[in-house]
Design an enzyme around this catalytic site. Structure first.
Site, PDB file in Angstrom:
ATOM      1  CG  ASP A  29      -2.099   0.911   1.100  1.00 51.02           C
ATOM      2  OD1 ASP A  29      -2.384   1.369  -0.029  1.00 51.02           O
ATOM      3  OD2 ASP A  29      -2.743   1.204   2.127  1.00 51.02           O
ATOM      4  CD  GLU A  47     -13.413  -4.838  -1.531  1.00 50.45           C
ATOM      5  OE1 GLU A  47     -12.222  -5.216  -1.643  1.00 50.45           O
ATOM      6  OE2 GLU A  47     -14.317  -5.560  -1.051  1.00 50.45           O
ATOM      7  CG  ASN A  48      -7.820  -2.053  -5.381  1.00 54.69           C
ATOM      8  OD1 ASN A  48      -6.921  -2.855  -5.162  1.00 54.69           O
ATOM      9  ND2 ASN A  48      -8.091  -1.080  -4.513  1.00 54.69           N
ATOM     10  CD1 TRP A  49     -12.956  -5.068  -9.540  1.00 51.97           C
ATOM     11  CD2 TRP A  49     -12.132  -4.297 -11.470  1.00 51.97           C
ATOM     12  NE1 TRP A  49     -12.313  -6.107 -10.171  1.00 51.97           N
ATOM     13  CE2 TRP A  49     -11.804  -5.660 -11.355  1.00 51.97           C
ATOM     14  CE3 TRP A  49     -11.708  -3.602 -12.613  1.00 51.97           C
ATOM     15  CZ2 TRP A  49     -11.078  -6.354 -12.324  1.00 51.97           C
ATOM     16  CZ3 TRP A  49     -10.994  -4.283 -13.582  1.00 51.97           C
ATOM     17  CH2 TRP A  49     -10.671  -5.645 -13.430  1.00 51.97           C
TER      18      TRP A  49
HETATM   19  C1  IPE Z   1      -5.381  -2.756  -0.264  1.00 54.85           C
HETATM   20  O1  IPE Z   1      -5.063  -1.455  -0.456  1.00 54.85           O
HETATM   21  C2  IPE Z   1      -5.443  -3.463  -1.591  1.00 54.85           C
HETATM   22  C3  IPE Z   1      -4.165  -3.740  -2.223  1.00 54.85           C
HETATM   23  C4  IPE Z   1      -3.001  -3.526  -1.696  1.00 54.85           C
HETATM   24  C5  IPE Z   1      -4.251  -4.316  -3.533  1.00 54.85           C
HETATM   25  P1  IPE Z   1      -6.179  -0.325  -0.648  1.00 54.85           P
HETATM   26  O2  IPE Z   1      -5.447   0.944  -0.789  1.00 54.85           O
HETATM   27  O3  IPE Z   1      -7.092  -0.690  -1.753  1.00 54.85           O
HETATM   28  O4  IPE Z   1      -6.987  -0.419   0.714  1.00 54.85           O
HETATM   29  P2  IPE Z   1      -7.809   0.669   1.501  1.00 54.85           P
HETATM   30  O5  IPE Z   1      -8.780   1.266   0.518  1.00 54.85           O
HETATM   31  O6  IPE Z   1      -6.834   1.692   1.986  1.00 54.85           O
HETATM   32  O7  IPE Z   1      -8.465  -0.056   2.620  1.00 54.85           O
HETATM   33  C1  IPE Z   2      -1.388   0.277  -3.408  1.00 61.09           C
HETATM   34  O1  IPE Z   2      -1.224   1.632  -3.404  1.00 61.09           O
HETATM   35  C2  IPE Z   2      -1.606  -0.292  -4.783  1.00 61.09           C
HETATM   36  C3  IPE Z   2      -2.945  -0.830  -5.030  1.00 61.09           C
HETATM   37  C4  IPE Z   2      -3.940  -0.840  -4.176  1.00 61.09           C
HETATM   38  C5  IPE Z   2      -3.186  -1.377  -6.341  1.00 61.09           C
HETATM   39  P1  IPE Z   2      -2.449   2.643  -3.437  1.00 61.09           P
HETATM   40  O2  IPE Z   2      -2.780   2.937  -4.862  1.00 61.09           O
HETATM   41  O3  IPE Z   2      -3.573   2.124  -2.628  1.00 61.09           O
HETATM   42  O4  IPE Z   2      -1.799   3.922  -2.776  1.00 61.09           O
HETATM   43  P2  IPE Z   2      -2.445   4.893  -1.690  1.00 61.09           P
HETATM   44  O5  IPE Z   2      -2.948   4.031  -0.577  1.00 61.09           O
HETATM   45  O6  IPE Z   2      -3.545   5.615  -2.382  1.00 61.09           O
HETATM   46  O7  IPE Z   2      -1.316   5.773  -1.283  1.00 61.09           O
HETATM   47 MG    MG Z   3      -4.091   2.319  -0.665  1.00 58.46          MG
END
Ligand code: IPE
Ligand code: IPE
Ligand code: MG
Length: 261
Positions: A37, A84-86
């Site tokens: 993250d 949820e990343n979608w």
């Molecule tokens: C968790 O990170 C998912 C991945 C590392 C792929 P997110 O950035 O999506 O999680 P939240 O939204 O902070 O909980």
């Molecule tokens: C983790 O970094 C990568 C994925 C979830 C794919 P983030 O994109 O969630 O980065 P922050 O949390 O917004 O800094």
């Molecule tokens: Mg994140």
């Protein structure tokens, strides 16, 4: 591979070598799982678009994968994309998928050289056909490797995994009295693998974000403020050293405490 393979790789006299020497090779975590993250924040601090953070994060993936293989971890699981990343902008999702494809093409030889078995965990059928193809080919090309299993969690959700496992158990015709924890685990994406002993999260967030909910029941948690693109071998070694100091009780009481009564 083993600790000696790691020591042969880190520059001698370096701080990383000193860290590696502090690790007890007989008490390694069998499975390390990482919530990668902080890519977006890494980019924001540099006034760059978020995708630049994802691009920079690839170097951290490379370093951690090779370190895990050289240490001789049985399983490394990296959380790369959640169900949820979608919700993120299509352009960001598109870049993440393109980076994944590029990573696989560039790294497949290194994975093989390090005897790593690549494995996808998640709802792969929800990914684009070209991505599925690329993933399938990486799995196939590394399928006879006998070293570290590198699970990549893609379109992954812990609750989704539990629901999928329940569906598979029903399809397999398991009756209620046949179902227990051990039987259920056979239907998870990680069937046959040890549960994570150590769960690492970067960027300081104190939550599990739907990651390996079943499997982390007794994982030791290690959180660092380091943002994922800055995470390197030394951070993984520090986490393992810290893990080896923990007293894992699994709900019981440890022996010295017992003896004191
Ligand atoms: C968790 O990170 C998912 C991945 C590392 C792929 P997110 O950035 O999506 O999680 P939240 O939204 O902070 O909980
Ligand atoms: C983790 O970094 C990568 C994925 C979830 C794919 P983030 O994109 O969630 O980065 P922050 O949390 O917004 O800094
Ligand atoms: Mg994140």
């Amino acid at each position: 591979m083993a600790l000696t393979d790691l020591l042969a790789w880190v520059p001698s006299g370096s701080p990383d070598e000193a860290l590696a020497r502090r690790i007890d090779a007989d008490r390694l975590p069998a499975h390390v799982a990482i919530i990668m993250d902080g890519n977006g924040r890494w980019a924001a601090r540099r006034h760059l678009p978020r995708v630049e953070g994802h691009r920079a994060g690839i170097e951290a993936v490379r370093d951690v994968v090779e370190t895990s293989a050289r240490l001789g971890l049985r399983v490394l699981t990296l959380y790369a994309f959640s169900v949820e990343n979608w919700k993120r902008p299509a352009t960001e999702v598109g870049t993440l998928m393109t980076l994944l494809k590029r990573y696989l093409r560039l790294e497949i030889d290194a994975l093989t050289k390090n005897n790593i078995r690549f494995n996808v965990v998640g709802r792969r059928e929800g990914l684009a056909p070209d991505i599925q193809h690329e993933l399938g080919s990486a799995e196939q090309r590394t399928s006879s490797n006998t070293g570290t299993i590198f699970n990549i969690a893609l379109n992954y959700g812990g609750r989704a995994e539990i629901v999928d496992a329940a569906r598979r158990a029903l399809t397999a015709g398991l009756t209620p009295d046949q179902l227990d924890e051990q039987q259920f685990a056979r239907f998870l994406y990680t069937a046959g693998q040890p549960d994570p002993d150590l769960l690492i999260r970067t960027s300081g967030e104190l939550r599990v974000s739907n990651f390996l909910l079943w499997q982390i029941a007794y994982a030791e948690i290690w959180v660092t403020d380091t943002l994922w693109p800055d995470f390197r071998r030394r951070h993984l070694l520090e986490a393992i050293i810290d893990y080896q100091k923990r007293d894992r009780r699994y709900g019981g009481i440890n022996q010295p405490a017992l003896a004191g009564r």
